[in-house]
Design a protein around this motif. Structure first.
Motif, PDB file in Angstrom:
ATOM      1  N   GLU A  95      16.634  28.728  39.910  1.00 17.23           N
ATOM      2  CA  GLU A  95      16.499  30.183  39.959  1.00 17.23           C
ATOM      3  C   GLU A  95      15.334  30.520  40.870  1.00 17.23           C
ATOM      4  O   GLU A  95      14.240  29.980  40.714  1.00 17.23           O
ATOM      5  CB  GLU A  95      16.277  30.758  38.566  1.00 17.23           C
ATOM      6  CG  GLU A  95      17.499  30.644  37.692  1.00 17.23           C
ATOM      7  CD  GLU A  95      17.320  31.310  36.346  1.00 17.23           C
ATOM      8  OE1 GLU A  95      16.191  31.740  36.010  1.00 17.23           O
ATOM      9  OE2 GLU A  95      18.316  31.390  35.617  1.00 17.23           O
ATOM     10  N   ILE A 136      13.171  33.746  42.386  1.00 19.19           N
ATOM     11  CA  ILE A 136      12.875  35.165  42.222  1.00 19.19           C
ATOM     12  C   ILE A 136      11.736  35.513  43.181  1.00 19.19           C
ATOM     13  O   ILE A 136      10.584  35.160  42.938  1.00 19.19           O
ATOM     14  CB  ILE A 136      12.472  35.494  40.769  1.00 19.19           C
ATOM     15  CG1 ILE A 136      13.574  35.044  39.816  1.00 19.19           C
ATOM     16  CG2 ILE A 136      12.178  36.981  40.616  1.00 19.19           C
ATOM     17  CD1 ILE A 136      13.173  35.068  38.360  1.00 19.19           C
ATOM     18  N   THR A 175      10.508  41.586  43.151  1.00 20.63           N
ATOM     19  CA  THR A 175      11.840  41.809  42.602  1.00 20.63           C
ATOM     20  C   THR A 175      11.717  42.569  41.281  1.00 20.63           C
ATOM     21  O   THR A 175      10.890  42.262  40.447  1.00 20.63           O
ATOM     22  CB  THR A 175      12.550  40.463  42.340  1.00 20.63           C
ATOM     23  OG1 THR A 175      12.667  39.775  43.583  1.00 20.63           O
ATOM     24  CG2 THR A 175      13.929  40.669  41.731  1.00 20.63           C
ATOM     25  N   LEU A 178      13.608  43.573  37.845  1.00 21.70           N
ATOM     26  CA  LEU A 178      14.710  43.178  36.978  1.00 21.70           C
ATOM     27  C   LEU A 178      14.940  44.269  35.944  1.00 21.70           C
ATOM     28  O   LEU A 178      14.003  44.732  35.310  1.00 21.70           O
ATOM     29  CB  LEU A 178      14.419  41.862  36.276  1.00 21.70           C
ATOM     30  CG  LEU A 178      14.150  40.671  37.194  1.00 21.70           C
ATOM     31  CD1 LEU A 178      13.757  39.459  36.360  1.00 21.70           C
ATOM     32  CD2 LEU A 178      15.363  40.352  38.027  1.00 21.70           C
ATOM     33  N   PHE A 192      16.911  45.324  32.429  1.00 22.52           N
ATOM     34  CA  PHE A 192      17.598  44.792  31.256  1.00 22.52           C
ATOM     35  C   PHE A 192      18.167  45.948  30.471  1.00 22.52           C
ATOM     36  O   PHE A 192      17.538  46.980  30.327  1.00 22.52           O
ATOM     37  CB  PHE A 192      16.633  43.974  30.369  1.00 22.52           C
ATOM     38  CG  PHE A 192      16.139  42.739  31.024  1.00 22.52           C
ATOM     39  CD1 PHE A 192      16.904  41.579  30.977  1.00 22.52           C
ATOM     40  CD2 PHE A 192      14.936  42.707  31.692  1.00 22.52           C
ATOM     41  CE1 PHE A 192      16.459  40.428  31.587  1.00 22.52           C
ATOM     42  CE2 PHE A 192      14.482  41.577  32.307  1.00 22.52           C
ATOM     43  CZ  PHE A 192      15.240  40.421  32.260  1.00 22.52           C
TER      44      PHE A 192
END
Length: 124
Positions: A113, A115, A119, A121, A123
């Motif tokens: 992964e 990132i 970035t 994110l 949810f």
């Protein structure tokens, strides 16, 4: 290779596995390298049949080189992946980038992964 049982090998000398192989590949390498092309495809990913298992060392060093921008990718797939402790593997990416990378092991996949810094994110 077909049948069942345990195959102990280094990555450089891996045999071809038949879709009917249901054994375990015990990979001895504690240093693994992968290459990702400009389309984000891992050109040398490890892929075992769904009925087979991949046993990796508990700790080691992983190097992933990208032809383009670093992106998340699947490095290995198998019916099961055992032995590895992703927290005990060091990860080096080339080219170097600003961000976070981590190795993630699920029941049937070993993923990297990536990132990048900045970035966001969301949810739900």
């Amino acid at each position: 290779m077909t049948g069942a049982g345990t195959v102990a090998a280094a990555r450089a000398g891996l045999p071809a596995f038949d879709a009917a192989f249901t054994g375990t590949l015990a990979l001895a390498d504690t240093a693994l390298a992968f290459h990702v092309d400009t389309a984000g495809m891992v050109t040398d990913a490890l892929a075992l049949p769904a009925g087979a298992a991949l046993a990796l060392p508990e700790a080691g060093a992983l190097t992933v080189s990208f032809a383009g921008r670093p992106t998340s990718c699947t490095l290995a797939t198998a019916g099961a992946i055992t032995g590895i402790d992703p927290a005990r593997w060091t990860v080096a990416l080339t080219p170097t980038f600003l961000g976070t990378s981590r190795l993630v092991c699920t029941a049937g996949a070993l993923r990297l992964e990536v990132i990048p810094d900045g970035t966001v994110l969301f949810f739900r």
